[in-house]
Scaffold this motif. Structure first.
Motif, PDB file in Angstrom:
ATOM      1  N   VAL A   4       0.756  -1.157  -0.038  1.00  0.00           N
ATOM      2  CA  VAL A   4      -0.291  -0.135  -0.147  1.00  0.00           C
ATOM      3  C   VAL A   4       1.027   1.196   0.001  1.00  0.00           C
ATOM      4  CG1 VAL A   4      -1.795   1.091   1.174  1.00  0.00           C
ATOM      5  CG2 VAL A   4      -1.600  -1.259   1.324  1.00  0.00           C
ATOM      6  N   GLY A   5       0.752   2.088  -1.241  1.00  0.00           N
ATOM      7  CA  GLY A   5       1.468   3.178  -1.078  1.00  0.00           C
ATOM      8  C   GLY A   5       1.148   4.438  -0.499  1.00  0.00           C
ATOM      9  N   GLU A   6       1.789   5.396  -0.312  1.00  0.00           N
ATOM     10  CA  GLU A   6       1.360   6.516   0.515  1.00  0.00           C
ATOM     11  C   GLU A   6       0.412   7.261  -0.101  1.00  0.00           C
ATOM     12  OE1 GLU A   6       4.602   9.086   1.172  1.00  0.00           O
ATOM     13  OE2 GLU A   6       5.877   7.938   2.659  1.00  0.00           O
ATOM     14  N   ASP A   7       0.081   7.143  -1.378  1.00  0.00           N
ATOM     15  CA  ASP A   7      -0.999   7.635  -2.079  1.00  0.00           C
ATOM     16  C   ASP A   7      -2.163   6.640  -1.979  1.00  0.00           C
ATOM     17  OD1 ASP A   7       0.040   5.469  -3.657  1.00  0.00           O
ATOM     18  OD2 ASP A   7      -0.124   6.583  -5.532  1.00  0.00           O
ATOM     19  N   CYS A   8      -2.178   5.504  -1.252  1.00  0.00           N
ATOM     20  CA  CYS A   8      -3.197   4.783  -0.749  1.00  0.00           C
ATOM     21  C   CYS A   8      -3.647   3.934  -2.159  1.00  0.00           C
ATOM     22  CB  CYS A   8      -4.651   5.103  -0.535  1.00  0.00           C
ATOM     23  SG  CYS A   8      -4.434   6.057   0.957  1.00  0.00           S
ATOM     24  N   ALA A   9      -2.764   3.741  -3.074  1.00  0.00           N
ATOM     25  CA  ALA A   9      -2.783   2.781  -4.159  1.00  0.00           C
ATOM     26  C   ALA A   9      -2.131   1.426  -3.533  1.00  0.00           C
ATOM     27  CB  ALA A   9      -1.666   3.250  -5.202  1.00  0.00           C
ATOM     28  N   VAL A  10      -2.957   0.267  -3.940  1.00  0.00           N
ATOM     29  CA  VAL A  10      -2.739  -1.055  -3.516  1.00  0.00           C
ATOM     30  C   VAL A  10      -2.231  -1.958  -4.585  1.00  0.00           C
ATOM     31  CG1 VAL A  10      -3.750  -3.139  -2.417  1.00  0.00           C
ATOM     32  CG2 VAL A  10      -4.560  -1.049  -1.701  1.00  0.00           C
ATOM     33  N   ALA A  11      -1.050  -2.363  -4.523  1.00  0.00           N
ATOM     34  CA  ALA A  11      -0.476  -3.210  -5.577  1.00  0.00           C
ATOM     35  C   ALA A  11       0.097  -4.642  -5.025  1.00  0.00           C
ATOM     36  CB  ALA A  11       0.442  -2.546  -6.256  1.00  0.00           C
ATOM     37  N   LEU A  12      -0.023  -5.522  -5.671  1.00  0.00           N
ATOM     38  CA  LEU A  12       0.780  -6.971  -5.347  1.00  0.00           C
ATOM     39  C   LEU A  12       2.021  -6.678  -6.090  1.00  0.00           C
ATOM     40  CD1 LEU A  12      -2.286  -9.552  -6.020  1.00  0.00           C
ATOM     41  CD2 LEU A  12      -1.689  -8.144  -3.919  1.00  0.00           C
ATOM     42  N   VAL A  13       3.073  -7.391  -5.142  1.00  0.00           N
ATOM     43  CA  VAL A  13       4.431  -7.027  -5.652  1.00  0.00           C
ATOM     44  C   VAL A  13       5.092  -8.339  -5.435  1.00  0.00           C
ATOM     45  CG1 VAL A  13       6.518  -5.935  -5.457  1.00  0.00           C
ATOM     46  CG2 VAL A  13       4.668  -4.632  -5.007  1.00  0.00           C
ATOM     47  N   CYS A  14       5.831  -8.916  -6.583  1.00  0.00           N
ATOM     48  CA  CYS A  14       6.698 -10.085  -6.303  1.00  0.00           C
ATOM     49  C   CYS A  14       8.012  -9.808  -7.337  1.00  0.00           C
ATOM     50  CB  CYS A  14       6.021 -11.266  -6.674  1.00  0.00           C
ATOM     51  SG  CYS A  14       5.572 -11.079  -8.382  1.00  0.00           S
ATOM     52  N   LYS A  15       8.995 -10.604  -6.902  1.00  0.00           N
ATOM     53  CA  LYS A  15      10.020 -10.595  -7.372  1.00  0.00           C
ATOM     54  C   LYS A  15      10.393 -12.011  -8.250  1.00  0.00           C
ATOM     55  CE  LYS A  15      12.556  -6.782  -4.863  1.00  0.00           C
ATOM     56  NZ  LYS A  15      13.786  -6.381  -4.268  1.00  0.00           N
ATOM     57  N   VAL A  16      10.899 -11.895  -9.505  1.00  0.00           N
ATOM     58  CA  VAL A  16      11.390 -12.970 -10.240  1.00  0.00           C
ATOM     59  C   VAL A  16      12.596 -13.129 -10.779  1.00  0.00           C
ATOM     60  CG1 VAL A  16       8.900 -13.488 -10.925  1.00  0.00           C
ATOM     61  CG2 VAL A  16      10.489 -12.010 -12.480  1.00  0.00           C
ATOM     62  N   ALA A  17      13.404 -14.236 -10.769  1.00  0.00           N
ATOM     63  CA  ALA A  17      14.725 -14.468 -11.103  1.00  0.00           C
ATOM     64  C   ALA A  17      15.021 -15.562 -12.107  1.00  0.00           C
ATOM     65  CB  ALA A  17      15.468 -14.509  -9.766  1.00  0.00           C
ATOM     66  N   ASN A  18      16.178 -15.483 -12.439  1.00  0.00           N
ATOM     67  CA  ASN A  18      16.627 -16.598 -13.461  1.00  0.00           C
ATOM     68  C   ASN A  18      15.634 -16.552 -14.820  1.00  0.00           C
ATOM     69  OD1 ASN A  18      18.433 -18.604 -14.469  1.00  0.00           O
ATOM     70  ND2 ASN A  18      17.520 -20.402 -12.913  1.00  0.00           N
ATOM     71  N   LEU A  19      15.347 -15.513 -15.182  1.00  0.00           N
ATOM     72  CA  LEU A  19      14.594 -15.529 -16.457  1.00  0.00           C
ATOM     73  C   LEU A  19      15.467 -15.608 -17.889  1.00  0.00           C
ATOM     74  CD1 LEU A  19      12.234 -12.874 -15.216  1.00  0.00           C
ATOM     75  CD2 LEU A  19      12.208 -15.149 -14.821  1.00  0.00           C
TER      76      LEU A  19
END
Length: 1418
Positions: free
Chosen positions: A1054-1069
């Protein structure tokens, strides 16, 4: 001339001809030799005929046939009250249904007077007690779908000592059924020792032995003992050995094969009759060489032996759990050797095979092996030896006498001159027809020559066209040959050509058209299977034949215990030809189901439907006679009788009794009770005062009426008037031990002059008259434990009732009982179940009979209330279980077992003992679950954390929860919770162990009433070590995996602008790697594709609300593999996101603003984001406001709002909004009072009045077009609906000038709602812009209509509407609003659209107002 050798004893030297002549010495004339040869040949032909007839019978016995009485009914003459029974035997297929008639009327068998039985073909009708009304003609009719047959006989019932009465049946020959005078010695045979059923396996031996008593036993007149197997007479052979001695006979089978299975019958035949005994011999398969390989085939037979081939047939085995048979191998072995050779390279699928390539004159054995997917079976029993011979060879021999005692025997073709071709053969016929071959025979030509002759056979496929030679390479020497490789179900003709070295004859006449057999396949499954009781170890199985028999051979029957899935066993191992079978060797009391399969030479059919479950019980017989008839009371007109029940009930419950009476000194018994009595106490009415009577009693069960009891003693019908009680009755014993027993009884019928106050029990040794009183003081209950007995002694007891007048008469003595405990007797035990805490009273019986049941009593009264207890019985153990015992449950608990030798016991629970058990039960039901291992952890692959513990014991109903820092941990994927009942291990696997996981972990367990808990503290250095190891395991897993993966799993940001986002990191692409978002199973296509180059993927969730909740999933994959991560945004996770939104939105919230509306005063709080799910609270002073008609709480994504509807002075005060999160609360306030309130209220009233004016001004609701085109000289009507309050005025203008009404222009306003302008006979001058104005004091509006007139025949003009359309007329100021309180506040006005410029007012006096019409109906 030598006879043909018997099978199995050929002399190879005899058939191997070394010279052209065979010289044989003879002892009789040539005519005798020829006669003997012809006789042997005739015998051989007859043997073949008999063999073929047997095979034909086997194939035809399942054919349909009508009913036929084998044994007919026989007439009887009997006396009154005596039984009579008809017997008859019926055959037919399907099995006929037999019905019984009396004088042409169908008998009613439900009354119980007539007992009808039917067992297979045997049927009977029994009348247990005949009366004169039973004199009649009786008819038995047997019927099936193919016909009906009947048999009739008569019964004449006579009275004792009376002359034979005449009746309508006196003409019948009753004496015809009586035996004639015997002119020979009659021998009666009584079997002393009988052979029982045998259950063995192949390779075992069996011996059936029977001994008997012969009366008279004359040495020179011994009966003939005949042994049969399934109705076939057996003779002494290498397979069966029979020994017959004086008074005994034995049949021995040295080595059993499945062919030996069947019903063996010993029949002793004398001149006086036949005595026989039968029993079944079952021969099961031995274990196969390979597990689940098929059983061995059976019943191998050899047909149509010739000089170079034989035909072998057999029957398929019964397969239950083995796989289906895919084929068979046929083996041969030459007699005198042990070298078995396989005859066919590939498995054959039918049970018949032609073995070719034999050596002429050699003898062979044959055997067969079955094959399935698992392996090859053992071979079947070898066949009888068979020789490969030309069956017509000896027909070509003739003898020439040389003189003396010598003959020269030679062949016709060896003695004649040579030099010519043979003549044509004739008489081509078929001796055997099968599916793929036929056996041909023909008559050779009258040939005389030294040159050898042979034959050629040609076949013609009737639908094919041309003749084809069958034997092109192998010449045929014999006028008999089997033609193979034919098509099934095809029509053929055959012809024969004779040939020798000089030429070939003309072809013979073709045979008749021959159709080869065609078997469609295996038979269809048999029909309904019905199982009925036979004996206590056998069951009769009957079934309907298959609808498509397809050359049926027989049936296999399988059996299975009820409830045992896939545990079928074979009931027979040899096919049964008929559709009924007695399955023997069953366990008494067990419940079985049965199924049937039909077989032919191709294989086994599908299984039939299973029969209804049937319990194996003893066969029913009538009961024995009652005994000990006692008088319980007499009033001078009636007597109350009691008797003891029969010692043997015949395998069925005794349902009724019959009582007969007679006066002392007479012989005629008369029935007393109609209908029968169901209890053992009966009042005989209608007696004569002072008369002396005798009684006897019959008992009856399902099997029929038993014998009469011994007559009672003389009983005088005098009224009882003694003051003491009468005798008790119904004495019965239980809990018999070496030194004690318990006796129970029933209350006397006659109580004397007063109520019974107690009882006294007396006992004595059997045969003694010295009675001992067991209780000095009378007992009030009707049971007593008698102690002080001698072990092994036999005792009888009696009971006396006691009242105030004294001790009454003694009951009849009881049956004798031996004071001896049954072997293995156990007592009732009582305790508390360690697992459930139930109080259990348990008893294990040392005996169990057929249908035995446990009967529990409390204080010797049967328990009927099971609200707090239940009875659980398993095998020989029964338990009385108290699931919710109470303090009132103390007492004596007894149990008895029916159908045993008196097994019983009791146990007394005192109040003190019960109280202790209740306390122990409570402790057990509320236990603490013991743990073997406390909560521990282990790092798994991918850095997952496994928390686990081990309990001493858990059940399958265990439940548990895991907590981390007092928050319940979810077991949803990717996390996992599991347990193992066998080991007691409970585990929780945390998929992602991070820094936020530091703290205390707890597992809470609930199992039944038990609970347990264990905690693990992971903080400080211990946590850091665990986290480091988890990170290392995760990185190592990623390194080893070498594919696309998530380096950081999905999290909600949840950002300071109240925007909600799902976040993940991927590797070895790599370039081909694909990333996808999902919600549930639906893919989400984001506005911006994931940035795989940066390794960070985000999914914005716009306008986060309750609709955003759910399971989100991200996947990454390429050709190296796939990985996924998911997050559940519901429940606590959803609340956490809202908490973050509350935090940031609260920080960005602006001060409260006021915005007035037409409905009230609205307060607004601008913020970064607002949704109704946020933790936002509005306050008025200290009062929390909720959404209602007075206060409307809501908002938009940019602000939170609260509106006070219709504000008043009471609504003044301080208003505040509270935006709370888990850490703090943000508050914004506004003081709505004083000048602020006055300004806001004034603005509200202004907007409210404007809204009121807008609502009530004059308006055009609809009906006017924008453009009108009309033909000249037509009438134009412009009509519309108007509204407004008060009713508006309507005026019309044309091109800016008022319209003056006249004959052409008609203006009207109907009911103040419907306004119209009518123009009659329009002309071109009437074209133009017309304006209608609607107006009252709150304002109004004007509407323009363009009218275009055209002439007839002209094209319609295209007119565009004016741009202005509608013009709003403002209200007169100030706006007057009604002051009535009933006037509701106007609804909030929608956002106002840009208004059109206000048109200039029309000059005064130019407009024409429509007249206001009067109301109708006044």
């Amino acid at each position: 001339m030598s006879m043909l050798p018997k099978p199995g004893s050929f002399d190879h030297e005899y058939y191997h001809k070394q010279s052209r002549y065979v010289v044989k010495e003879y002892t009789d004339s040539v005519e005798v030799v020829q006669d003997d040869y012809q006789y042997k040949q005739g015998q051989r032909i007859q043997g073949v005929v008999r063999k073929k007839m047997v095979e034909k019978y086997i194939r035809e016995e399942s054919m349909i046939r009508g009913p036929k009485f084998l044994v007919r009914l026989r007439s009887h003459t009997v006396f009154v009250n005596t039984p009579v029974k008809f017997f008859c035997t019926v055959e037919g297929f399907p099995m006929p249904i037999v019905r019984w008639y009396k004088d042409g009327t169908l008998l009613d068998t439900s009354s119980g007077k007539y007992l009808v039985e039917g067992c297979g073909a045997l049927h009977s009708l029994e009348i247990p007690r005949c009366t004169t009304d039973d004199t009649a003609q009786y008819i038995a009719t047997a019927s099936n779908i193919h016909g009906q047959a009947s048999s009739q006989a008569s019964i004449i019932v006579k009275r004792f000592r009376e002359e034979e009465e005449s009746c309508s049946y006196a003409w019948l020959p009753f004496t015809a059924a009586m035996p004639t005078s015997v002119q020979f010695t009659k021998i009666n045979i009584t079997f002393v020792e009988k052979f029982e059923a045998v259950f063995a396996h192949e390779g075992d031996s069996a011996t059936l032995h029977a001994t008997m008593i012969l009366q008279p036993n004359l040495a020179n007149l011994q009966p003939e003992a005949l042994w049969y197997r399934d109705g076939t007479l057996l003779a002494d052979s290498k397979w069966v050995k029979i020994h017959i001695g004086r008074g005994c006979t034995t049949l021995s089978i040295p080595q059993l094969f499945k062919e030996d299975e069947g019903l063996y019958t010993l029949r002793m035949v004398t001149r006086g009759g036949v005595a026989e005994h039968s029993s079944f011999v079952s021969v099961a398969d031995t274990p196969p060489p390979v597990p689940l390989a098929p059983p061995a085939p059976m019943d191998i037979k050899v047909h149509d032996a010739n000089r170079d081939y034989v035909i072998v047939s057999w029957k398929p085995p019964n397969t239950t759990t083995e796989g289906p048979i895919v084929g068979y191998f046929v083996d041969k072995c030459e007699v005198g050797t042990e070298n078995w050779a396989q005859c066919n390279d590939h498995p054959i699928k039918i049970c018949k095979f032609a073995v070719t390539g034999l050596f002429e004159g050699h003898s062979f054995y044959f055997r067969v092996r079955a094959i399935n997917a698992k392996g090859i079976s053992k071979p079947c029993r070898i066949s009888h030896p068979i020789a490969a011979l030309d069956p017509t060879e000896f027909e070509r021999l003739h003898a020439i006498r040389l003189g003396g005692k010598l003959d020269v025997v030679s062949y016709h073709d060896e003695m004649e001159a040579a030099g010519k071709a043979p003549g044509a053969s004739s008489g081509v016929v078929t001796s055997e027809i099968d599916r793929t071959y036929v056996v041909l025979s023909w008559k050779g030509p009258d040939y005389c020559g030294k040159a050898p002759m042979w034959y050629y056979i040609e076949k013609l496929l009737v639908k094919g066209g041309s003749w084809q030679r069958v034997n092109t390479q192998v010449p045929i020497r014999s006028p008999r040959y089997a033609v193979f490789d034919l098509q099934e179900g095809s029509d053929y003709q055959f012809r024969v050509l004779s040939s020798n070295m000089y030429g070939t004859s003309e072809a013979s006449e073709p045979s008749e058209t021959i159709t080869t057999l065609q078997i469609k396949g295996v038979p269809s499954s048999p029909g309904q299977v019905v199982a009925t009781r036979e004996t206590d170890t056998s069951v009769l199985i009957q079934w309907a034949p298959p609808k498509e028999p397809n050359a049926l051979i027989g049936y296999y029957i399988d059996q299975c215990l009820k409830g045992a899935k896939d545990c079928w066993t074979a009931a027979n191992h040899k096919p049964r030809p008929d559709n009924k079978f007695v399955v023997s060797g069953l366990t008494t009391g067990e419940t079985y189901v049965f199924r049937v399969q039909a077989i032919n030479e191709i294989g086994l059919s599908d299984e039939s439907q299973e029969s209804a479950p049937l319990s194996v019980k003893a066969a029913l017989t009538p009961p024995s006679a009652p005994y000990d008839i006692a008088l319980l009371n007499c009033d001078g007109k009636s007597m109350v009788l009691n008797w003891k029940k029969p010692l043997h009930d015949g395998g069925s419950q005794i349902k009724e009794y019959y009582v007969d009476k007679r006066r002392a000194g007479t012989t005629m018994w008369r029935e007393v009770n109609i209908p029968p009595v169901v209890t053992r106490v009966y009042t005989v009415e209608g007696l004569t005062q002072g008369a002396v009577y005798q009684f006897h009693v019959y008992a009856a069960n399902l099997a029929g009426l038993g014998g009469a009891s011994k007559q009672s003693v003389d009983l005088t019908c005098d009224a009882w008037n003694m003051p003491e009680p009468g005798p008790g009755y119904g004495l019965r014993f239980s809990e018999v031990r070496d030194d004690s027993l318990l006796i129970e009884w029933e209350k006397p019928v006659y109580t004397g002059s007063g109520p019974i106050t107690g009882y006294k029990v007396e006992y004595a040794k059997k045969g003694s008259s010295d009675w001992t009183t067991a209780n000095a003081a009378a007992v009030s209950h009707r049971f007593l434990k008698v102690t002080g007995l001698e072990a092994g002694s036999s005792y009888v007891c009696r009971v006396r009732g006691v009242n105030d007048a004294g001790v009454g008469a003694a009951s009849l003595p009881s049956d004798a009982v031996v004071a001896k405990s049954l072997p293995g007797t156990q007592e009732v035990s009582c305790g508390v179940d360690e697992k459930t805490g139930d109080i259990v009273v348990s008893f294990e019986s040392c005996q169990m009979g057929v249908g035995s049941q446990f009967v529990w009593k409390k204080n010797y009264k049967e328990i009927t209330d099971f609200s707090r207890s239940s009875i659980k019985t398993e095998s020989s153990v029964s338990k009385l279980v108290f699931t919710s015992a109470e303090k009132e449950d103390f007492g004596t608990y007894s149990v008895s077992v029916t159908n045993t030798a008196g097994v019983s016991s009791s146990h007394t629970i005192t109040a003190e003992v019960l109280e202790k058990m209740l306390a122990l039960s409570y402790d057990i039901r509320h236990p603490i679950i013991p743990l073997k291992t406390e909560l521990s952890y282990k790092i798994l692959e991918r850095g997952r954390m496994r928390f686990w513990l081990q309990a001493e014991e858990i059940s399958s109903h265990v439940s548990y929860k895991f907590f981390g820092n007092n928050k319940e941990l979810s077991g949803a994927d990717p996390n996992k919770m599991a347990h193992d009942v066998h080991t007691g291990v409970i585990e929780y696997i945390m998929d992602h162990f991070t820094e936020e996981s530091e703290g205390t972990f707890t597992c809470q367990i609930t199992d039944g009433g038990g609970k347990g808990q264990s905690s693990l503290v992971l903080i400080g250095e211990a946590f850091k070590a665990a986290l480091a190891e988890a990170d290392w395991q995760r990185k190592e897993y990623i390194r080893v995996k070498e594919g696309p993966h998530f380096s950081e799993f999905l999290t909600a940001h949840v950002g300071e602008d109240c925007a909600v986002a799902l976040v993940c990191k991927v590797a070895n692409l790599k370039k081909e790697s694909e990333f996808h978002w999902f919600k549930g199973d639906t893919e989400i296509i984001p506005d911006v594709k994931p940035d795989l180059g940066s390794g960070v993927c985000k999914l914005p969730i716009h306008l986060f609300s309750a609709l955003s909740a759910g399971v989100y999933r991200a996947t990454i994959h390429d050709d190296r593999g796939k990985d996924q991560s998911q997050i559940d945004l519901s429940g606590k996770a959803f609340d956490e996101v809202l908490n973050q939104i509350n935090k940031y939105a609260g920080c960005t919230a602006a001060e409260l603003l006021i915005k007035c509306t037409a409905t009230g005063i609205q307060m607004q709080c601008l913020m970064k984001y607002f949704t109704s799910e946020m933790n936002v609270t509005w306050m008025h002073g200290t009062t929390k406001l909720s959404h209602s008609e007075k206060f409307v709480v809501g908002g938009t994504p940019a602000m939170a709002t609260m509106e006070v509807i219709e504000p008043s002075d009471r609504d003044k005060g301080v208003y505040s909004i509270l935006i709370a999160n888990a850490e703090n609360t943000n508050t914004r306030k506004l003081d709505l009072s004083g000048e602020v309130f006055e300004k806001a209220f004034a603005e509200f009233m202004k907007l409210k009045s404007e809204a009121y004016a807008e609502m009530n001004r004059g308006k055009v609701v609809g009906g006017l077009p924008d453009v009108v085109t009309i033909m000249e000289k037509k009438t134009l009507s412009l009509t519309c609906t108007v509204c407004g309050e008060p009713k508006p005025q309507v005026s019309w203008m044309k091109n800016g000038a008022d319209v003056c009404p006249d004959d052409q222009y008609v203006v009207s306003l109907d009911q103040g709602r419907f306004a119209s302008l009518t123009i009659k006979g329009v002309s071109m001058d009437d074209s133009g812009r017309y304006t209608m104005t609607v107006q009252n004091k709150y304002g109004g509006e004007s509407i323009d209509i363009v009218v275009a007139v055209y002439k007839s025949g002209e094209k319609l003009p295209e007119i565009k509407p004016t741009v202005s359309g509608k013009t709003i007329i403002p209200p007169k100021l100030p706006i007057e609003m009604p002051k009535s309180k009933e006037v509701a506040a106007p609804s909030p006005a929608p956002p106002s659209a840009p208004t059109s410029p206000t048109p200039p007012k029309a000059p005064s006096g130019r407009g024409v107002k429509s007249p206001t019409p009067t109301r109708r109906g006044k």
